[in-house]
Design an enzyme around this catalytic site. Structure first.
Site, PDB file in Angstrom:
ATOM      1  N   SER A 158      19.748  13.707  19.453  1.00 41.54           N
ATOM      2  CA  SER A 158      18.565  12.865  19.236  1.00 41.54           C
ATOM      3  C   SER A 158      18.763  11.995  17.995  1.00 41.54           C
ATOM      4  O   SER A 158      18.261  10.876  17.926  1.00 41.54           O
ATOM      5  CB  SER A 158      17.327  13.728  19.010  1.00 41.54           C
ATOM      6  N   ASN A 204      28.191   4.786  28.234  1.00 39.97           N
ATOM      7  CA  ASN A 204      28.076   5.266  29.630  1.00 39.97           C
ATOM      8  C   ASN A 204      26.807   6.108  29.827  1.00 39.97           C
ATOM      9  O   ASN A 204      26.657   6.760  30.857  1.00 39.97           O
ATOM     10  CB  ASN A 204      29.334   6.028  30.068  1.00 39.97           C
ATOM     11  N   ASP A 209      35.021  15.999  34.242  1.00 40.18           N
ATOM     12  CA  ASP A 209      35.350  16.680  35.496  1.00 40.18           C
ATOM     13  C   ASP A 209      36.126  17.964  35.226  1.00 40.18           C
ATOM     14  O   ASP A 209      36.836  18.080  34.227  1.00 40.18           O
ATOM     15  CB  ASP A 209      36.212  15.764  36.368  1.00 40.18           C
ATOM     16  N   PHE A 236      36.283  12.305  24.737  1.00 39.21           N
ATOM     17  CA  PHE A 236      35.920  11.157  23.893  1.00 39.21           C
ATOM     18  C   PHE A 236      34.462  10.780  24.120  1.00 39.21           C
ATOM     19  O   PHE A 236      33.909  11.014  25.203  1.00 39.21           O
ATOM     20  CB  PHE A 236      36.793   9.938  24.225  1.00 39.21           C
TER      21      PHE A 236
HETATM   22  O1  LIG Z   1      32.232  10.060  28.167  1.00 41.28           O
HETATM   23  C1  LIG Z   1      33.263  10.458  28.705  1.00 41.28           C
HETATM   24  C2  LIG Z   1      33.480  10.288  30.082  1.00 41.28           C
HETATM   25  C3  LIG Z   1      34.660  10.758  30.625  1.00 41.28           C
HETATM   26  N1  LIG Z   1      35.597  11.387  29.838  1.00 41.28           N
HETATM   27  C4  LIG Z   1      36.831  11.904  30.431  1.00 41.28           C
HETATM   28  C5  LIG Z   1      36.553  13.156  31.252  1.00 41.28           C
HETATM   29  C6  LIG Z   1      36.497  12.675  32.653  1.00 41.28           C
HETATM   30  O2  LIG Z   1      36.849  13.683  33.567  1.00 41.28           O
HETATM   31  C7  LIG Z   1      37.493  11.522  32.607  1.00 41.28           C
HETATM   32  C8  LIG Z   1      37.250  10.485  33.666  1.00 41.28           C
HETATM   33  O3  LIG Z   1      35.915  10.103  33.610  1.00 41.28           O
HETATM   34  P1  LIG Z   1      35.213   9.319  34.776  1.00 41.28           P
HETATM   35  O4  LIG Z   1      35.675   9.833  36.081  1.00 41.28           O
HETATM   36  O5  LIG Z   1      33.762   9.262  34.480  1.00 41.28           O
HETATM   37  O6  LIG Z   1      35.815   7.880  34.478  1.00 41.28           O
HETATM   38  P2  LIG Z   1      36.407   6.751  35.390  1.00 41.28           P
HETATM   39  O7  LIG Z   1      36.053   5.478  34.724  1.00 41.28           O
HETATM   40  O8  LIG Z   1      35.970   6.957  36.815  1.00 41.28           O
HETATM   41  O9  LIG Z   1      37.943   7.004  35.173  1.00 41.28           O
HETATM   42  P3  LIG Z   1      39.047   7.791  36.033  1.00 41.28           P
HETATM   43  O10 LIG Z   1      39.696   6.711  36.852  1.00 41.28           O
HETATM   44  O11 LIG Z   1      39.947   8.392  34.990  1.00 41.28           O
HETATM   45  O12 LIG Z   1      38.323   8.823  36.865  1.00 41.28           O
HETATM   46  O13 LIG Z   1      37.357  10.939  31.316  1.00 41.28           O
HETATM   47  C9  LIG Z   1      35.378  11.565  28.488  1.00 41.28           C
HETATM   48  O14 LIG Z   1      36.190  12.120  27.759  1.00 41.28           O
HETATM   49  N2  LIG Z   1      34.210  11.097  27.969  1.00 41.28           N
END
Ligand SMILES: O=c1ccn([C@H]2C[C@H](O)[C@@H](COP(=O)(O)OP(=O)(O)OP(=O)(O)O)O2)c(=O)[nH]1
Length: 144
Positions: free
Chosen positions: A64, A76, A82, A93
């Site tokens: 908060s 985001n 995941d 991150f």
């Molecule tokens: O705030 C965040 C969001 C994601 N992640 C890491 C964990 C997650 O499992 C991975 C992929 O995130 P996501 O699937 O939301 O991202 P994407 O943009 O779809 O990338 P990718 O192609 O790697 O799936 O990045 C973080 O460290 N912080």
């Protein structure tokens, strides 16, 4: 009780703790000193990688006080970690936008997370008509 295997990328941050009787969200810490200019987008390293329990994912949101203390907005809105993000280099991150010139120090508590169970498998079944009652559309119930 569930167990999470955790790797730390920094000796300077305190170990994560599950605190009972307060909030079951667990605070995460910034893993390095950072100076960020107004308008910049940065990825804040959280100094941890984890193997989540089978069948779970993690949700990361700001505290908060994060905006008040640092002027950061999480870009985001909510991070989804995941179960497959479990490799040795898979550090967590926090992606943020700085709304003012700001600084964050190593070990500052910057955000929080919890784990949640995956949703069930979902099959989409297309139809031309839904039989539920209409609610009146998006944002129609007013403010009072
Ligand atoms: O705030 C965040 C969001 C994601 N992640 C890491 C964990 C997650 O499992 C991975 C992929 O995130 P996501 O699937 O939301 O991202 P994407 O943009 O779809 O990338 P990718 O192609 O790697 O799936 O990045 C973080 O460290 N912080």
């Amino acid at each position: 009780m569930e167990t999470i295997k955790i790797k730390y990328f920094s000796d300077e941050i305190e170990k994560l703790r599950y605190i009972e009787n307060k909030s079951d969200w667990i605070d995460l810490r910034c893993a390095k000193d950072m100076t960020v200019k107004k308008g910049e987008f940065v990825l804040i390293p959280l100094g941890v990688a984890m193997e989540l329990p089978k069948g779970y994912e993690a949700l990361v949101v700001p505290r908060s006080s994060t905006f008040k203390n640092f002027g950061f907005l999480q870009v985001n809105s909510m991070g989804v970690i995941d179960e497959t993000y479990c490799g040795d280099d898979d550090q967590w991150f926090l992606p943020v936008f700085a709304t003012r010139d700001t600084q964050v120090k190593v070990n500052d508590r910057i955000c929080q997370f919890r784990i949640v169970k995956h949703q069930p498998t979902i099959e989409f079944k297309e139809t031309n008509e839904l039989t539920g009652q209409n609610r009146g559309g998006f944002g129609t119930t007013g403010v009072n």
